[in-house]
Design a protein around this motif. Structure first.
Motif, mmCIF file in Angstrom:
data_model
loop_
_atom_site.group_PDB
_atom_site.id
_atom_site.type_symbol
_atom_site.label_atom_id
_atom_site.label_comp_id
_atom_site.label_asym_id
_atom_site.label_seq_id
_atom_site.Cartn_x
_atom_site.Cartn_y
_atom_site.Cartn_z
ATOM 1 N N ALA A 1 0.840 -1.199 0.000
ATOM 2 C CA ALA A 1 0.000 0.000 0.000
ATOM 3 C C ALA A 1 0.873 1.246 0.000
ATOM 4 C CB ALA A 1 -0.919 0.004 1.221
ATOM 5 N N ASP A 2 0.720 2.043 -1.045
ATOM 6 C CA ASP A 2 1.523 3.246 -1.265
ATOM 7 C C ASP A 2 0.678 4.481 -0.973
ATOM 8 O OD1 ASP A 2 2.596 5.524 -2.549
ATOM 9 O OD2 ASP A 2 2.340 4.683 -4.552
ATOM 10 N N GLY A 3 1.192 5.371 -0.105
ATOM 11 C CA GLY A 3 0.407 6.569 0.178
ATOM 12 C C GLY A 3 1.064 7.500 1.164
ATOM 13 N N ARG A 4 0.222 8.193 1.921
ATOM 14 C CA ARG A 4 0.706 9.141 2.916
ATOM 15 C C ARG A 4 0.213 8.821 4.322
ATOM 16 N NH1 ARG A 4 1.167 11.855 -1.782
ATOM 17 N NH2 ARG A 4 2.630 13.598 -1.944
ATOM 18 N N ASP A 5 -0.844 8.007 4.435
ATOM 19 C CA ASP A 5 -1.325 7.617 5.762
ATOM 20 C C ASP A 5 -1.654 6.130 5.813
ATOM 21 O OD1 ASP A 5 -3.587 7.596 4.181
ATOM 22 O OD2 ASP A 5 -4.868 8.616 5.631
ATOM 23 N N MET A 6 -0.974 5.341 4.989
ATOM 24 C CA MET A 6 -1.242 3.902 4.950
ATOM 25 C C MET A 6 -0.892 3.236 6.284
ATOM 26 S SD MET A 6 -2.533 3.309 1.931
ATOM 27 C CE MET A 6 -3.354 4.865 2.290
ATOM 28 N N GLY A 7 0.247 3.596 6.847
ATOM 29 C CA GLY A 7 0.677 2.965 8.090
ATOM 30 C C GLY A 7 0.064 3.567 9.331
ATOM 31 N N THR A 8 -0.380 4.823 9.239
ATOM 32 C CA THR A 8 -0.926 5.494 10.420
ATOM 33 C C THR A 8 -2.433 5.350 10.555
ATOM 34 O OG1 THR A 8 -1.017 7.562 9.152
ATOM 35 C CG2 THR A 8 0.923 7.202 10.551
ATOM 36 N N VAL A 9 -3.158 5.299 9.427
ATOM 37 C CA VAL A 9 -4.623 5.320 9.473
ATOM 38 C C VAL A 9 -5.263 4.117 8.781
ATOM 39 C CG1 VAL A 9 -6.695 6.593 8.784
ATOM 40 C CG2 VAL A 9 -4.694 7.842 9.613
ATOM 41 N N VAL A 10 -4.874 3.854 7.551
ATOM 42 C CA VAL A 10 -5.587 2.854 6.753
ATOM 43 C C VAL A 10 -5.254 1.430 7.199
ATOM 44 C CG1 VAL A 10 -6.099 2.047 4.421
ATOM 45 C CG2 VAL A 10 -5.622 4.474 4.817
ATOM 46 N N PHE A 11 -3.964 1.139 7.405
ATOM 47 C CA PHE A 11 -3.551 -0.205 7.823
ATOM 48 C C PHE A 11 -2.632 -0.106 9.050
ATOM 49 C CE2 PHE A 11 -4.120 -0.470 3.139
ATOM 50 C CZ PHE A 11 -5.196 -1.355 3.113
ATOM 51 N N PRO A 12 -3.167 0.341 10.177
ATOM 52 C CA PRO A 12 -2.328 0.515 11.373
ATOM 53 C C PRO A 12 -1.768 -0.797 11.911
ATOM 54 C CG PRO A 12 -4.648 0.767 11.942
ATOM 55 C CD PRO A 12 -4.579 0.717 10.445
ATOM 56 N N ASP A 13 -2.338 -1.948 11.490
ATOM 57 C CA ASP A 13 -1.861 -3.247 11.958
ATOM 58 C C ASP A 13 -0.873 -3.889 10.995
ATOM 59 O OD1 ASP A 13 -3.763 -3.642 9.955
ATOM 60 O OD2 ASP A 13 -4.525 -5.502 10.827
ATOM 61 N N ALA A 14 -0.436 -3.164 9.971
ATOM 62 C CA ALA A 14 0.504 -3.726 9.000
ATOM 63 C C ALA A 14 1.781 -4.192 9.697
ATOM 64 C CB ALA A 14 0.837 -2.686 7.932
ATOM 65 N N PRO A 15 2.280 -5.379 9.382
ATOM 66 C CA PRO A 15 3.478 -5.896 10.056
ATOM 67 C C PRO A 15 4.776 -5.222 9.625
ATOM 68 C CG PRO A 15 2.728 -7.433 8.381
ATOM 69 C CD PRO A 15 1.676 -6.374 8.481
ATOM 70 N N LEU A 16 4.751 -4.506 8.488
ATOM 71 C CA LEU A 16 5.936 -3.763 8.055
ATOM 72 C C LEU A 16 5.494 -2.425 7.473
ATOM 73 C CD1 LEU A 16 8.929 -3.403 7.546
ATOM 74 C CD2 LEU A 16 8.685 -4.702 5.410
ATOM 75 N N LYS A 17 5.989 -1.358 8.080
ATOM 76 C CA LYS A 17 5.646 -0.005 7.633
ATOM 77 C C LYS A 17 6.935 0.723 7.266
ATOM 78 C CE LYS A 17 1.859 -0.018 10.971
ATOM 79 N NZ LYS A 17 1.354 0.554 12.236
ATOM 80 N N ILE A 18 6.967 1.245 6.057
ATOM 81 C CA ILE A 18 8.118 1.984 5.569
ATOM 82 C C ILE A 18 7.730 3.451 5.412
ATOM 83 C CG2 ILE A 18 9.797 2.239 3.694
ATOM 84 C CD1 ILE A 18 10.065 -0.386 5.242
ATOM 85 N N PHE A 19 8.597 4.348 5.868
ATOM 86 C CA PHE A 19 8.419 5.774 5.584
ATOM 87 C C PHE A 19 9.608 6.187 4.734
ATOM 88 C CE2 PHE A 19 8.427 10.346 6.221
ATOM 89 C CZ PHE A 19 7.065 10.647 6.133
ATOM 90 N N LEU A 20 9.326 6.397 3.434
ATOM 91 C CA LEU A 20 10.369 6.688 2.460
ATOM 92 C C LEU A 20 10.420 8.187 2.188
ATOM 93 C CD1 LEU A 20 12.441 5.304 0.552
ATOM 94 C CD2 LEU A 20 10.637 5.240 -1.178
#
Length: 229
Positions: free
Chosen positions: A131-150
């Motif tokens: 999932a590519d975006g700006r709030d994927m790890g913070t809002v849309v998929f907060p339970d994602a096992p790997l979050k990258i901030f590029l």
């Protein structure tokens, strides 16, 4: 039926021009996972508004457009992603700088983000999702096992965008791109709804001096270390 919470997700968030779109596409291809280009959904909403004569300050009307988007993501014969809106190929339209500016304004509206939230989560399906975006790890998929901030420096991101536009045959002024990216960064970081920021458990990667294969390899290694793949 397997619950969606058990479907692995790798989120790739970051500012415009950081390379997250390219990295996400290559990562999804490498893993043979689904791909969510969430930014395209906001760009499509902005484009739909333009085509339907809806002004960008008409929040309720924009939310309806977002909820009812008839969009299909496909891959052409060259392996490049294509986007269909109401059956029409709008891939180049949504990638324009003007559409990006409008999308950034649309994305600041709470009702639009709420309208697109479930649409984004519906992309989560086996074998996995990038999932590519700006709030994927913070809002849309907060339970994602790997979050990258590029991320990358403003200068580097402007240069990348300039080269990208030149390759598309679009004339662009570097100083204007620097100004536009700076304004977009400020708007994304300070908006009241889902501001751009790393998730608390995100891995931050500065790609300013890194090439694409190096960034891709680093993320794949993290996914292997965490037993995601």
């Amino acid at each position: 039926m397997l619950g969606t919470s058990l479907v692995p997700v790798i989120t790739v968030d970051g500012p415009g021009g950081s390379g997250k779109g390219t990295i996400s596409r290559l990562l999804a291809q490498k893993l043979e996972w689904h791909l969510l280009d969430s930014g395209a959904l906001y760009r499509l909403t902005a484009l739909a508004a333009l085509r339907n004569g809806v002004k960008l300050n008409r929040e309720s009307e924009l939310a309806v457009l977002a909820r009812d988007l008839n969009v299909v993501f496909t891959v052409n014969q060259e392996g490049e992603p294509s986007i269909l809106l109401d059956g029409t190929d709008v891939t180049l339209d949504v990638r324009s700088e003007a559409c990006g500016e409008s999308a950034s304004k649309v994305a600041a509206l709470q009702s639009v983000r709420e309208a697109l939230l479930q649409k984004q989560r519906d992309f989560r399906a086996l074998p996995g999702l990038v999932a590519d975006g700006r709030d994927m790890g913070t809002v849309v998929f907060p339970d994602a096992p790997l979050k990258i901030f590029l991320t990358a420096s403003l200068q580097e991101r402007a240069l990348r965008r300039h080269e990208q536009l030149k390759a598309q045959g679009v004339n662009a002024n570097l100083s204007s791109l620097l100004h536009d990216l700076s304004e977009r960064d400020a708007r994304d970081a300070h908006r009241a709804v889902s501001p751009l920021r790393p998730a608390d458990d995100a891995v931050e990667i500065d790609s300013s001096k890194l090439d694409i294969p190096t960034v891709l390899d680093r993320i794949l290694r993290l996914a292997i270390e965490r037993n995601i793949v």
